[in-house]
Design a protein around this motif. Structure first.
Motif: not given
Length: 128
Positions: A81, A84-85, A87-89, A91-92
């Motif tokens: 988790e 994933t978090r 990578m998402d952060y 990317n954003a």
């Protein structure tokens, strides 16, 4: 709330390794070779670079409270988790990703120049 060093290390290593999430600031071992290490590739050289990257990471997080809060919020989450978090952060938040990547660059440079390979040094709390 106090966080264990492995938890903080895991979160920051994930950030600094965005694009190379398996990398870690610690647990770097020289690649096995019969040849001597190139100049300025000793354990002390690597430790000096790693400590500089660590200090710069700390300064960055203290001066960017929103990024610091994000990584602090990862405490206690399962490893997958966290990945994933992060990578998402990243990317954003491309500016933060680029800034953290630049902070980590000296570590990448010594790894490439000296032939270091990232490895889990047997610590179950270290990123893979």
């Amino acid at each position: 709330m106090l966080f264990s060093a492995p938890t903080v290390r895991r979160a920051v290593a994930g950030a600094l390794g965005a694009g190379a999430l398996g990398a870690t600031l610690f647990g770097v071992l020289p690649a096995a070779s019969a040849q001597p290490a190139p100049p300025n590739c000793t354990a002390a050289d690597f430790a000096g670079v790693a400590s500089g990257v660590s200090a710069a990471s700390s300064a960055y997080l203290f001066t960017h409270p929103d990024v610091n809060d994000f990584f602090t919020s990862l405490h206690g989450l399962p490893r997958e988790e966290i990945k994933t978090r992060v990578m998402d952060y990243m990317n954003a938040h491309p500016q933060e990703r680029d800034e953290l990547t630049a902070i980590r660059q000296p570590l990448v440079d010594i790894k490439n120049r000296c032939g270091y390979a990232f490895a889990d040094a047997g610590d179950p709390d270290m990123p893979e």
